[in-house]
Design a protein around this motif. Structure first.
Motif, PDB file in Angstrom:
ATOM      1  N   TYR A 183      21.615   2.911  27.563  1.00  0.00           N
ATOM      2  CA  TYR A 183      21.902   1.876  27.152  1.00  0.00           C
ATOM      3  C   TYR A 183      21.042   1.672  26.093  1.00  0.00           C
ATOM      4  O   TYR A 183      21.014   0.788  24.930  1.00  0.00           O
ATOM      5  CB  TYR A 183      21.510   0.294  27.604  1.00  0.00           C
ATOM      6  CG  TYR A 183      20.777  -1.196  27.541  1.00  0.00           C
ATOM      7  CD1 TYR A 183      22.318  -1.314  26.738  1.00  0.00           C
ATOM      8  CD2 TYR A 183      20.277  -2.015  26.678  1.00  0.00           C
ATOM      9  CE1 TYR A 183      22.551  -2.940  26.065  1.00  0.00           C
ATOM     10  CE2 TYR A 183      19.826  -2.197  26.114  1.00  0.00           C
ATOM     11  CZ  TYR A 183      20.814  -3.527  25.815  1.00  0.00           C
ATOM     12  OH  TYR A 183      20.999  -4.106  24.899  1.00  0.00           O
ATOM     13  N   LEU A 184      19.663   2.323  26.329  1.00  0.00           N
ATOM     14  CA  LEU A 184      18.758   2.107  24.917  1.00  0.00           C
ATOM     15  C   LEU A 184      18.989   2.939  23.354  1.00  0.00           C
ATOM     16  O   LEU A 184      19.119   2.413  22.965  1.00  0.00           O
ATOM     17  CB  LEU A 184      17.422   2.371  25.980  1.00  0.00           C
ATOM     18  CG  LEU A 184      16.249   1.808  26.401  1.00  0.00           C
ATOM     19  CD1 LEU A 184      15.391   2.436  27.168  1.00  0.00           C
ATOM     20  CD2 LEU A 184      16.294  -0.163  26.024  1.00  0.00           C
ATOM     21  N   LEU A 185      19.314   3.944  24.226  1.00  0.00           N
ATOM     22  CA  LEU A 185      19.685   5.270  23.549  1.00  0.00           C
ATOM     23  C   LEU A 185      21.041   4.591  22.690  1.00  0.00           C
ATOM     24  O   LEU A 185      20.792   4.939  21.848  1.00  0.00           O
ATOM     25  CB  LEU A 185      20.601   6.021  23.929  1.00  0.00           C
ATOM     26  CG  LEU A 185      19.491   6.991  24.773  1.00  0.00           C
ATOM     27  CD1 LEU A 185      19.700   8.799  25.643  1.00  0.00           C
ATOM     28  CD2 LEU A 185      18.509   7.819  23.852  1.00  0.00           C
ATOM     29  N   ALA A 186      21.968   4.737  23.034  1.00  0.00           N
ATOM     30  CA  ALA A 186      23.008   3.538  22.732  1.00  0.00           C
ATOM     31  C   ALA A 186      23.123   2.064  22.007  1.00  0.00           C
ATOM     32  O   ALA A 186      23.055   2.528  20.231  1.00  0.00           O
ATOM     33  CB  ALA A 186      24.100   2.940  23.581  1.00  0.00           C
ATOM     34  N   THR A 187      22.551   1.489  22.026  1.00  0.00           N
ATOM     35  CA  THR A 187      21.200   0.120  21.263  1.00  0.00           C
ATOM     36  C   THR A 187      20.818   0.671  20.500  1.00  0.00           C
ATOM     37  O   THR A 187      21.046   0.418  18.911  1.00  0.00           O
ATOM     38  CB  THR A 187      20.580  -0.613  22.024  1.00  0.00           C
ATOM     39  OG1 THR A 187      21.633  -0.867  23.466  1.00  0.00           O
ATOM     40  CG2 THR A 187      20.386  -1.881  21.430  1.00  0.00           C
ATOM     41  N   THR A 188      19.515   1.733  20.032  1.00  0.00           N
ATOM     42  CA  THR A 188      18.897   1.520  19.283  1.00  0.00           C
ATOM     43  C   THR A 188      19.813   2.698  18.168  1.00  0.00           C
ATOM     44  O   THR A 188      19.216   3.380  17.445  1.00  0.00           O
ATOM     45  CB  THR A 188      17.416   2.879  19.709  1.00  0.00           C
ATOM     46  OG1 THR A 188      17.904   4.202  20.954  1.00  0.00           O
ATOM     47  CG2 THR A 188      16.684   1.775  20.722  1.00  0.00           C
ATOM     48  N   SER A 189      20.954   3.499  18.288  1.00  0.00           N
ATOM     49  CA  SER A 189      21.569   4.319  17.744  1.00  0.00           C
ATOM     50  C   SER A 189      22.111   3.257  17.008  1.00  0.00           C
ATOM     51  O   SER A 189      22.375   4.164  15.993  1.00  0.00           O
ATOM     52  CB  SER A 189      22.178   5.642  18.807  1.00  0.00           C
ATOM     53  OG  SER A 189      21.555   5.863  19.265  1.00  0.00           O
ATOM     54  N   LEU A 190      23.231   2.768  17.742  1.00  0.00           N
ATOM     55  CA  LEU A 190      23.876   2.005  17.050  1.00  0.00           C
ATOM     56  C   LEU A 190      23.756   0.455  16.540  1.00  0.00           C
ATOM     57  O   LEU A 190      24.299   0.073  15.501  1.00  0.00           O
ATOM     58  CB  LEU A 190      25.263   1.539  18.192  1.00  0.00           C
ATOM     59  CG  LEU A 190      25.570   2.904  18.395  1.00  0.00           C
ATOM     60  CD1 LEU A 190      26.951   3.174  19.557  1.00  0.00           C
ATOM     61  CD2 LEU A 190      25.918   4.108  16.651  1.00  0.00           C
ATOM     62  N   GLN A 191      23.184   0.015  17.277  1.00  0.00           N
ATOM     63  CA  GLN A 191      22.364  -1.346  16.857  1.00  0.00           C
ATOM     64  C   GLN A 191      21.084  -1.885  15.094  1.00  0.00           C
ATOM     65  O   GLN A 191      20.903  -0.528  15.433  1.00  0.00           O
ATOM     66  CB  GLN A 191      22.154  -2.512  17.563  1.00  0.00           C
ATOM     67  CG  GLN A 191      23.541  -2.710  19.226  1.00  0.00           C
ATOM     68  CD  GLN A 191      24.544  -3.638  18.664  1.00  0.00           C
ATOM     69  OE1 GLN A 191      24.457  -4.190  17.703  1.00  0.00           O
ATOM     70  NE2 GLN A 191      25.665  -2.463  18.997  1.00  0.00           N
ATOM     71  N   SER A 192      21.424  -2.692  14.915  1.00  0.00           N
ATOM     72  CA  SER A 192      20.162  -2.883  14.147  1.00  0.00           C
ATOM     73  C   SER A 192      18.871  -2.021  14.668  1.00  0.00           C
ATOM     74  O   SER A 192      18.666  -2.121  15.715  1.00  0.00           O
ATOM     75  CB  SER A 192      19.931  -4.277  13.387  1.00  0.00           C
ATOM     76  OG  SER A 192      19.264  -5.227  15.092  1.00  0.00           O
ATOM     77  N   ILE A 193      17.744  -1.864  13.744  1.00  0.00           N
ATOM     78  CA  ILE A 193      16.527  -1.315  14.480  1.00  0.00           C
ATOM     79  C   ILE A 193      15.795  -2.704  14.819  1.00  0.00           C
ATOM     80  O   ILE A 193      15.059  -2.780  16.350  1.00  0.00           O
ATOM     81  CB  ILE A 193      15.655  -1.105  13.319  1.00  0.00           C
ATOM     82  CG1 ILE A 193      16.103   0.235  12.533  1.00  0.00           C
ATOM     83  CG2 ILE A 193      13.885  -1.039  13.811  1.00  0.00           C
ATOM     84  CD1 ILE A 193      15.379   0.246  11.280  1.00  0.00           C
ATOM     85  N   ALA A 194      15.374  -3.936  14.578  1.00  0.00           N
ATOM     86  CA  ALA A 194      15.437  -5.107  15.203  1.00  0.00           C
ATOM     87  C   ALA A 194      15.879  -5.676  16.431  1.00  0.00           C
ATOM     88  O   ALA A 194      15.939  -5.440  17.793  1.00  0.00           O
ATOM     89  CB  ALA A 194      16.149  -7.066  14.123  1.00  0.00           C
ATOM     90  N   VAL A 195      17.647  -5.204  16.955  1.00  0.00           N
ATOM     91  CA  VAL A 195      18.094  -5.390  18.249  1.00  0.00           C
ATOM     92  C   VAL A 195      17.424  -4.282  18.966  1.00  0.00           C
ATOM     93  O   VAL A 195      17.219  -4.399  20.229  1.00  0.00           O
ATOM     94  CB  VAL A 195      19.720  -4.848  18.158  1.00  0.00           C
ATOM     95  CG1 VAL A 195      20.373  -5.406  19.112  1.00  0.00           C
ATOM     96  CG2 VAL A 195      20.164  -6.492  17.385  1.00  0.00           C
ATOM     97  N   GLY A 196      17.678  -2.593  18.264  1.00  0.00           N
ATOM     98  CA  GLY A 196      16.111  -1.743  19.190  1.00  0.00           C
ATOM     99  C   GLY A 196      15.599  -2.202  19.505  1.00  0.00           C
ATOM    100  O   GLY A 196      15.097  -1.630  20.573  1.00  0.00           O
ATOM    101  N   ALA A 197      14.592  -2.582  19.360  1.00  0.00           N
ATOM    102  CA  ALA A 197      13.052  -2.598  18.877  1.00  0.00           C
ATOM    103  C   ALA A 197      12.793  -3.739  20.225  1.00  0.00           C
ATOM    104  O   ALA A 197      11.912  -4.011  21.759  1.00  0.00           O
ATOM    105  CB  ALA A 197      12.794  -3.668  18.010  1.00  0.00           C
TER     106      ALA A 197
END
Length: 216
Positions: free
Chosen positions: A111-125
Protein backbone atom coordinates in the motif's frame (compact mmCIF):
# COMPACT_ATOMS: atom_id res chain seq x y z
CA UNK A 1 -7.05 23.33 14.15
CA UNK A 2 -4.20 21.95 12.07
CA UNK A 3 -4.96 19.43 9.35
CA UNK A 4 -2.92 16.76 11.12
CA UNK A 5 -4.91 17.33 14.32
CA UNK A 6 -8.09 16.57 12.37
CA UNK A 7 -6.41 13.44 11.00
CA UNK A 8 -5.67 12.28 14.54
CA UNK A 9 -9.23 12.91 15.67
CA UNK A 10 -10.45 10.77 12.79
CA UNK A 11 -8.32 7.76 13.75
CA UNK A 12 -8.78 8.07 17.52
CA UNK A 13 -10.80 4.81 17.71
CA UNK A 14 -8.07 2.97 15.79
CA UNK A 15 -5.35 4.35 18.05
CA UNK A 16 -7.31 3.41 21.17
CA UNK A 17 -7.69 -0.12 19.81
CA UNK A 18 -3.92 -0.29 19.36
CA UNK A 19 -3.35 0.81 22.96
CA UNK A 20 -5.76 -1.88 24.18
CA UNK A 21 -4.23 -4.59 22.02
CA UNK A 22 -2.74 -7.59 23.80
CA UNK A 23 0.60 -7.22 22.02
CA UNK A 24 1.06 -3.64 23.20
CA UNK A 25 -0.12 -4.31 26.75
CA UNK A 26 2.06 -7.38 27.19
CA UNK A 27 5.06 -5.61 25.68
CA UNK A 28 4.49 -2.77 28.14
CA UNK A 29 4.27 -5.23 31.03
CA UNK A 30 7.37 -7.07 29.84
CA UNK A 31 5.35 -10.29 29.70
CA UNK A 32 5.13 -10.60 25.92
CA UNK A 33 6.33 -14.10 24.94
CA UNK A 34 9.66 -14.05 23.15
CA UNK A 35 8.36 -15.90 20.10
CA UNK A 36 5.75 -13.18 19.51
CA UNK A 37 8.38 -10.46 19.67
CA UNK A 38 10.59 -12.50 17.32
CA UNK A 39 7.83 -12.60 14.71
CA UNK A 40 7.29 -8.87 15.13
CA UNK A 41 10.97 -7.98 14.70
CA UNK A 42 11.33 -10.23 11.66
CA UNK A 43 8.37 -8.59 9.96
CA UNK A 44 9.37 -5.11 11.08
CA UNK A 45 12.78 -5.53 9.44
CA UNK A 46 11.07 -6.38 6.15
CA UNK A 47 8.61 -3.53 6.59
CA UNK A 48 11.27 -0.91 7.23
CA UNK A 49 13.19 -1.77 4.08
CA UNK A 50 10.11 -0.94 1.99
CA UNK A 51 9.19 2.00 4.23
CA UNK A 52 12.59 3.47 3.36
CA UNK A 53 11.88 2.90 -0.34
CA UNK A 54 8.54 4.69 -0.01
CA UNK A 55 10.25 7.68 1.60
CA UNK A 56 12.86 7.71 -1.14
CA UNK A 57 10.06 7.75 -3.71
CA UNK A 58 8.65 10.87 -2.05
CA UNK A 59 12.13 12.41 -2.09
CA UNK A 60 12.57 11.65 -5.79
CA UNK A 61 9.19 13.17 -6.67
CA UNK A 62 9.48 16.28 -4.48
CA UNK A 63 10.05 19.66 -6.07
CA UNK A 64 11.23 21.55 -2.99
CA UNK A 65 14.89 20.95 -2.20
CA UNK A 66 14.14 20.97 1.52
CA UNK A 67 11.58 18.19 1.05
CA UNK A 68 14.01 16.13 -1.01
CA UNK A 69 16.57 16.41 1.77
CA UNK A 70 14.05 15.71 4.53
CA UNK A 71 12.51 12.62 2.94
CA UNK A 72 15.98 11.32 2.08
CA UNK A 73 17.07 11.73 5.71
CA UNK A 74 13.92 9.97 6.91
CA UNK A 75 14.67 7.09 4.55
CA UNK A 76 18.25 6.84 5.77
CA UNK A 77 17.16 6.90 9.40
CA UNK A 78 14.63 4.14 8.76
CA UNK A 79 17.50 1.93 7.64
CA UNK A 80 20.36 2.98 9.92
CA UNK A 81 18.64 3.65 13.25
CA UNK A 82 16.16 0.82 13.00
CA UNK A 83 18.77 -1.63 11.71
CA UNK A 84 20.84 -1.07 14.83
CA UNK A 85 17.81 -1.80 16.99
CA UNK A 86 16.94 -4.93 15.05
CA UNK A 87 20.49 -6.24 15.10
CA UNK A 88 20.43 -5.91 18.88
CA UNK A 89 17.36 -8.10 19.16
CA UNK A 90 18.41 -10.49 16.42
CA UNK A 91 21.46 -11.17 18.58
CA UNK A 92 19.73 -11.27 21.96
CA UNK A 93 16.97 -13.62 20.86
CA UNK A 94 18.90 -15.49 18.15
CA UNK A 95 16.36 -14.39 15.56
CA UNK A 96 16.90 -15.51 12.00
CA UNK A 97 16.09 -12.84 9.38
CA UNK A 98 12.81 -13.54 7.61
CA UNK A 99 12.49 -13.44 3.83
CA UNK A 100 8.72 -13.69 3.46
CA UNK A 101 6.29 -10.97 4.40
CA UNK A 102 3.25 -12.19 6.26
CA UNK A 103 -0.22 -10.83 5.31
CA UNK A 104 -0.26 -7.54 7.26
CA UNK A 105 3.30 -6.64 6.36
CA UNK A 106 2.67 -7.50 2.71
CA UNK A 107 -0.51 -5.41 2.60
CA UNK A 108 1.01 -2.45 4.40
CA UNK A 109 4.25 -2.21 2.42
CA UNK A 110 2.53 -2.67 -0.92
CA UNK A 111 0.00 0.00 0.00
CA UNK A 112 2.75 2.46 0.91
CA UNK A 113 4.78 1.77 -2.23
CA UNK A 114 1.72 2.07 -4.47
CA UNK A 115 0.53 5.28 -2.80
CA UNK A 116 3.90 7.03 -2.81
CA UNK A 117 4.42 5.98 -6.46
CA UNK A 118 1.02 6.70 -7.97
CA UNK A 119 -0.71 9.28 -5.79
CA UNK A 120 0.30 12.88 -5.16
CA UNK A 121 3.17 13.68 -2.83
CA UNK A 122 0.64 15.07 -0.33
CA UNK A 123 -1.33 11.81 -0.29
CA UNK A 124 1.90 9.81 -0.08
CA UNK A 125 3.05 11.88 2.88
CA UNK A 126 -0.24 11.24 4.67
CA UNK A 127 0.16 7.51 4.01
CA UNK A 128 3.61 7.29 5.63
CA UNK A 129 2.73 9.58 8.55
CA UNK A 130 1.10 6.92 10.81
CA UNK A 131 4.34 4.94 11.03
CA UNK A 132 5.96 8.04 12.50
CA UNK A 133 3.14 9.37 14.61
CA UNK A 134 1.45 6.24 15.97
CA UNK A 135 4.79 4.68 16.92
CA UNK A 136 5.81 7.87 18.74
CA UNK A 137 2.57 7.96 20.69
CA UNK A 138 2.58 4.25 21.48
CA UNK A 139 6.24 4.47 22.51
CA UNK A 140 5.54 7.34 24.90
CA UNK A 141 2.48 5.58 26.31
CA UNK A 142 4.50 2.45 27.03
CA UNK A 143 7.49 4.41 28.33
CA UNK A 144 5.38 6.13 30.98
CA UNK A 145 4.11 2.83 32.39
CA UNK A 146 6.79 0.22 31.69
CA UNK A 147 9.18 -0.96 34.39
CA UNK A 148 12.83 -0.06 33.92
CA UNK A 149 13.86 -3.73 33.81
CA UNK A 150 11.42 -4.48 30.99
CA UNK A 151 13.15 -6.90 28.56
CA UNK A 152 11.97 -4.75 25.67
CA UNK A 153 13.42 -1.54 27.10
CA UNK A 154 15.63 -0.85 24.06
CA UNK A 155 12.61 -0.85 21.75
CA UNK A 156 10.65 1.33 24.15
CA UNK A 157 13.44 3.87 24.54
CA UNK A 158 13.89 4.18 20.78
CA UNK A 159 10.33 5.21 20.02
CA UNK A 160 9.95 7.38 23.11
CA UNK A 161 13.30 9.13 22.55
CA UNK A 162 13.99 12.75 21.60
CA UNK A 163 15.59 11.92 18.24
CA UNK A 164 12.47 10.12 17.03
CA UNK A 165 10.33 12.93 18.44
CA UNK A 166 12.14 15.45 16.22
CA UNK A 167 11.54 13.33 13.11
CA UNK A 168 7.85 13.00 13.88
CA UNK A 169 7.44 16.76 14.33
CA UNK A 170 9.23 17.38 11.03
CA UNK A 171 6.93 14.95 9.25
CA UNK A 172 3.87 16.57 10.81
CA UNK A 173 5.01 19.99 9.60
CA UNK A 174 5.51 18.71 6.05
CA UNK A 175 2.07 17.09 6.01
CA UNK A 176 0.36 20.24 7.29
CA UNK A 177 2.11 22.38 4.67
CA UNK A 178 1.17 20.02 1.86
CA UNK A 179 -2.44 20.00 3.09
CA UNK A 180 -2.54 23.80 3.01
CA UNK A 181 -1.51 23.70 -0.65
CA UNK A 182 -4.01 20.96 -1.55
CA UNK A 183 -7.58 21.29 -2.70
CA UNK A 184 -10.55 19.79 -0.89
CA UNK A 185 -10.55 16.58 -2.93
CA UNK A 186 -6.85 15.99 -2.34
CA UNK A 187 -7.19 16.66 1.39
CA UNK A 188 -9.91 14.02 1.51
CA UNK A 189 -7.55 11.61 -0.23
CA UNK A 190 -4.91 12.46 2.37
CA UNK A 191 -7.36 11.70 5.17
CA UNK A 192 -8.31 8.41 3.56
CA UNK A 193 -4.65 7.42 3.15
CA UNK A 194 -3.85 8.30 6.75
CA UNK A 195 -6.78 6.22 7.99
CA UNK A 196 -5.88 3.19 5.86
CA UNK A 197 -2.27 3.21 7.06
CA UNK A 198 -3.47 3.59 10.64
CA UNK A 199 -5.72 0.55 10.21
CA UNK A 200 -2.77 -1.38 8.77
CA UNK A 201 -0.73 -0.43 11.84
CA UNK A 202 -3.31 -2.26 13.97
CA UNK A 203 -3.16 -5.29 11.69
CA UNK A 204 0.64 -5.31 11.89
CA UNK A 205 0.49 -5.60 15.70
CA UNK A 206 -2.30 -8.15 15.44
CA UNK A 207 -0.43 -10.37 12.98
CA UNK A 208 2.46 -10.59 15.42
CA UNK A 209 0.14 -11.37 18.33
CA UNK A 210 -1.76 -14.07 16.46
CA UNK A 211 1.29 -15.38 14.55
CA UNK A 212 -0.72 -14.96 11.38
CA UNK A 213 0.52 -16.93 8.39
CA UNK A 214 -0.55 -17.38 4.80
CA UNK A 215 -3.24 -20.05 4.87
CA UNK A 216 -2.81 -21.48 1.35
Amino acid sequence: MKFTERLWQDIAPIYNSILKHGFVNELMAGSLPTFLFQYYIQQDALYLADFSRALNLLAARSIRTDDVLQFTQFAQNAILVERALHETYFSIYAIEPATQKMPACFAYTNYLLATTSLQSIAVGAAAVLPCFWIYRQVGKHIYQQALQENPYRTWIDTYAGEAFDVSVNQMLAITDRLAEQAGAAERQQMQDAFRISSQLEWYFWNDAYTQNQWQV
